[in-house]
Design an enzyme around this catalytic site. Structure first.
Site, PDB file in Angstrom:
ATOM      1  N   CYS A   1       9.846   0.232  11.311  1.00  0.00           N
ATOM      2  CA  CYS A   1       8.732  -0.680  11.047  1.00  0.00           C
ATOM      3  C   CYS A   1       9.175  -2.052  10.555  1.00  0.00           C
ATOM      4  CB  CYS A   1       7.708  -0.052  10.110  1.00  0.00           C
ATOM      5  SG  CYS A   1       8.350   0.606   8.598  1.00  0.00           S
TER       6      CYS A   1
ATOM      7  N   ARG B   1      -4.951   5.331  10.013  1.00  0.00           N
ATOM      8  CA  ARG B   1      -4.983   3.892  10.289  1.00  0.00           C
ATOM      9  C   ARG B   1      -5.390   3.566  11.733  1.00  0.00           C
ATOM     10  NH1 ARG B   1      -1.501   1.201   6.527  1.00  0.00           N
ATOM     11  NH2 ARG B   1      -1.994   2.105   4.489  1.00  0.00           N
TER      12      ARG B   1
ATOM     13  N   GLU C   1       6.290  -4.305  12.553  1.00  0.00           N
ATOM     14  CA  GLU C   1       5.975  -3.464  13.706  1.00  0.00           C
ATOM     15  C   GLU C   1       4.493  -3.082  13.756  1.00  0.00           C
ATOM     16  OE1 GLU C   1       8.111   0.333  15.660  1.00  0.00           O
ATOM     17  OE2 GLU C   1       7.194   0.782  13.740  1.00  0.00           O
ATOM     18  N   ASP C   2       3.833  -3.044  12.594  1.00  0.00           N
ATOM     19  CA  ASP C   2       2.433  -2.612  12.576  1.00  0.00           C
ATOM     20  C   ASP C   2       1.487  -3.620  13.216  1.00  0.00           C
ATOM     21  OD1 ASP C   2       2.817  -0.109  11.396  1.00  0.00           O
ATOM     22  OD2 ASP C   2       2.891  -0.981   9.393  1.00  0.00           O
TER      23      ASP C   2
ATOM     24  N   ARG D   1      -4.485  -5.793   5.496  1.00  0.00           N
ATOM     25  CA  ARG D   1      -3.328  -6.154   6.328  1.00  0.00           C
ATOM     26  C   ARG D   1      -3.717  -6.978   7.565  1.00  0.00           C
ATOM     27  NH1 ARG D   1       1.100  -1.780   7.423  1.00  0.00           N
ATOM     28  NH2 ARG D   1       2.133  -3.755   7.891  1.00  0.00           N
TER      29      ARG D   1
ATOM     30  N   ASP E   1       2.440  -6.241   2.530  1.00  0.00           N
ATOM     31  CA  ASP E   1       3.056  -5.330   3.499  1.00  0.00           C
ATOM     32  C   ASP E   1       3.591  -6.036   4.748  1.00  0.00           C
ATOM     33  OD1 ASP E   1       2.649  -2.511   2.477  1.00  0.00           O
ATOM     34  OD2 ASP E   1       0.596  -3.229   2.348  1.00  0.00           O
TER      35      ASP E   1
ATOM     36  N   LEU F   1       0.821  -1.208   0.000  1.00  0.00           N
ATOM     37  CA  LEU F   1       0.000   0.000   0.000  1.00  0.00           C
ATOM     38  C   LEU F   1       0.855   1.258   0.000  1.00  0.00           C
ATOM     39  CD1 LEU F   1      -2.552  -1.084   2.765  1.00  0.00           C
ATOM     40  CD2 LEU F   1      -2.924  -1.106   0.293  1.00  0.00           C
TER      41      LEU F   1
ATOM     42  N   HIS G   1       1.983   7.154   9.480  1.00  0.00           N
ATOM     43  CA  HIS G   1       1.974   6.757  10.893  1.00  0.00           C
ATOM     44  C   HIS G   1       2.705   7.800  11.738  1.00  0.00           C
ATOM     45  CE1 HIS G   1       1.832   2.336   9.403  1.00  0.00           C
ATOM     46  NE2 HIS G   1       0.652   2.641   9.889  1.00  0.00           N
TER      47      HIS G   1
END
Length: 258
Positions: free
Chosen positions: A248, A133, A67-68, A87, A62, A19, A163
């Site tokens: 990330c 997000r 880390e997300d 995701r 992704d 993305l 972010h």
């Protein structure tokens, strides 16, 4: 004693489909990205970190941005609920990895959405970006999980980047650094230091004053060297095309019971 474990996840063969929201799409060289990822992981190991590979999620473009999928505080893992629906399948493998390490596991539940890249910890202060997000419901849930453990949760607006940690990170002494045009409210951070490059706003604390940073921020590296820090530069250019940064690509676990 502090732990030095870092979760990492191999890039998906579909990485180039990742993305992009705040920048123009560029062609991603997946083979070069894999080489850059391996060099990033090697830099962590060279500086005393044990890397733990989360099972690959090849169908999730992704997923390398591990880390997300989770936020760590002490030995508690809060499994994220990514703001981009595509995701959400990334979290299962990460949940398995943190559970194996003996973490206490909590979850963000619907209607909350949270990306781990929106969370910046500075000591016991947890800054959470209210971004495209991460929503208010998730921030309330995060407070409910971490405040009883001694955290102070501070929500901050994020409108100019993907972010919170695309805009700011923190030095070992707690100074928050950021590239001013991308930071909504620098005054919300006590001790804010502007840096000259966008990618200079991202550091991973390796320990011993060493900072893992992107090679694309030489002026910032010079500034931080002048302030007595030791930048360790890695080329993550292919991930930067997908709004990725050094933070990330791993989840640093510093407070596991070891």
């Amino acid at each position: 004693m502090p732990s030095k474990k870092a979760l990492i996840r191999r890039p998906s063969p579909r990485l180039s489909e990742g993305l992009v929201t705040h920048i123009e799409r560029e062609k991603v060289d997946v083979d070069l990205a894999l080489e850059q990822w391996e060099a990033y992981a090697e830099a962590l190991r060279t500086h005393g970190w044990e890397t733990i590979e989360v099972d690959p999620a090849d169908d999730c473009p992704d997923s390398v941005f591990v880390e997300d999928a989770v936020v760590m505080y002490k030995n508690v893992a809060l499994i994220a609920r990514p703001g981009a629906e595509s995701r959400r399948e990334e979290t299962a493998g990460v949940e398995e990895a943190v559970a194996r390490l003996g973490c206490s596991v909590n979850w963000i539940w619907e209607p909350g959405t949270l990306d781990g890249g929106d969370v910046l910890k500075v000591g016991d202060t947890i800054y959470v970006g209210r971004s495209g997000r991460t929503n208010a419901a998730a921030i309330q849930q995060l407070r409910a999980v971490f405040e009883p453990l001694g955290a102070r949760v501070v929500a901050v607006p994020v409108t100019r980047v993907l972010h919170l940690k695309s805009a700011v990170t923190a030095l070992p002494d707690g100074t928050v650094i950021g590239h001013v045009p991308l930071v909504d409210k620098p005054a919300l951070f006590p001790g804010f230091l502007p840096v000259p490059e966008q990618s200079g706003a991202h550091v991973v604390l390796l320990g011993g004053g060493k900072l893992l940073m992107a090679a694309s921020a030489p002026k910032t590296a010079e500034l931080l060297t002048d302030l007595g820090h030791e930048p360790v530069l890695v080329d993550i250019g292919e991930f930067e095309k997908l709004e990725g940064c050094v933070t990330c690509l791993s989840v640093r676990m510093r407070e596991l019971y070891v």
